[in-house]
Design an enzyme around this catalytic site. Structure first.
Site, short mmCIF file in Angstrom:
data_model
loop_
_atom_site.label_atom_id
_atom_site.label_comp_id
_atom_site.label_asym_id
_atom_site.label_seq_id
_atom_site.Cartn_x
_atom_site.Cartn_y
_atom_site.Cartn_z
CD GLU A 186 -3.74 -5.76 2.70
OE1 GLU A 186 -3.11 -4.73 2.51
OE2 GLU A 186 -4.95 -5.78 2.99
CB SER A 198 -3.81 2.08 1.22
OG SER A 198 -2.46 1.80 1.06
CG HIS A 254 -3.14 -2.83 -0.48
ND1 HIS A 254 -3.21 -2.73 0.90
CD2 HIS A 254 -2.95 -1.58 -0.95
CE1 HIS A 254 -3.05 -1.46 1.23
NE2 HIS A 254 -2.89 -0.75 0.14
#
Length: 308
Positions: free
Chosen positions: A242, A149, A272
């Site tokens: 996601e 991320s 995610h």
């Protein structure tokens, strides 16, 4: 519960009901951070994993070592959390599975978080940690930089900074569900109905907090817009459900256009950073194992894209 026996559908419900609410804008930052830290208690580690606490580049770091490791090689892991949350504790489970799969020690860096420490604090900490590993005698070619991320965006920004400053690049990059456009220009990012975890409003607020007074499209904040020429072989993984899927796909396109060997895996019906459930959910364990094998193998100039 036995390892790898939690069905994907069950874990999706757990994420939506218990984790996603913590990302609501009305939740105070301190409560959000503590709640996500509790999630770190859920993860599992392979047998024989050891965890040591040290300082790397002036920052607290957890050294996660597998039972079998090549002492001359290592992984620098930059955790996600939108630059405002999470820590080595929340990610040491996935780091332990990566250590076992790659047969390398994994250094989980506790870089400074926004809003207390906006850009470039996190990038400065990542650069200092990378330099410290080189100073320990680990060759750059034997270093992999991995992030998920925001941590994946930070890993890519670090690679650009290394190239700009003349420091030798790592042997490989591993980017899990990368957030590489803090300007949030991918159209699909605003529709978060299908994503059981991420909220657009949380990403927007976190991006503003991390950026401070720097334009969010600056390549050090949004490395998607940087010159990616000459970067090392890279693995990108993303989930089909996601809202940051577009970031990953745009990044892969740009890496390929700049001649970077890139391996792309799109996980079907996954959200995610499902990787955090390695050891509990089969799809998570498999994805981390694939990344570990990528890190462990020698350089490969082939470019491949796959969907799983």
């Amino acid at each position: 519960m036995k390892p790898d026996l939690v069905p994907r559908a069950v874990m999706r419900v757990v994420v939506r009901r218990f984790v996603r609410p913590l990302l609501h804008p009305t939740v105070p930052l301190g409560v959000r951070r503590r709640g996500l830290e509790l999630g770190g208690l859920v993860g599992s580690s392979p047998e024989g994993t050891s965890i040591d606490h040290l300082r790397l580049g002036g920052r607290p770091t957890q050294l996660v070592s597998p039972s079998v490791a090549d002492a001359a090689k290592a992984v620098l892991f930059l955790h996600g959390g939108a630059y405002t949350t999470c820590s080595p504790f929340t990610h040491r489970g996935v780091a332990a599975h990566l250590a076992a799969a790659s047969r390398r020690a994994v250094y989980l860096l506790d870089y400074r978080l926004a809003p207390e420490h906006p850009f470039p604090a996190a990038l400065d900490d990542a650069l200092a940690a990378y330099r410290a590993l080189l100073a320990q005698g680990i060759a750059a070619a034997d270093l992999a930089v991995v992030g998920d991320s925001a941590g994946a965006g930070l890993a890519l920004a670090l690679a650009l900074r290394l190239r700009e400053t003349g420091v030798e690049l790592p042997g490989s990059l591993g980017l899990l569900c990368p957030w590489v456009d803090l300007a949030l220009e991918t159209p699909a990012v605003q529709d978060d109905s299908a994503d059981p975890l991420l909220r657009f409003d949380w990403l927007e607020r976190s991006a503003l907090q991390y950026a401070g007074g720097t334009p969010r499209s600056h390549p050090s904040l949004s490395p998607l817009f940087g010159d990616l020429t000459g970067l090392p072989r890279t693995m990108v993984q993303a989930g089909s459900d996601e809202i940051l899927r577009g970031d990953a796909e745009r990044l892969v396109e740009r890496l390929e256009a700049h001649g970077v060997p890139v391996h792309f895996r799109l996980g079907r019906d996954l959200w995610h950073v499902w990787h955090l459930f390695a050891g509990l959910m089969p799809e998570a364990t498999a994805a981390v194992r694939e990344l570990g094998e990528f890190v462990r193998t020698t350089g490969n100039a082939d470019t491949s894209a796959s969907v799983g």
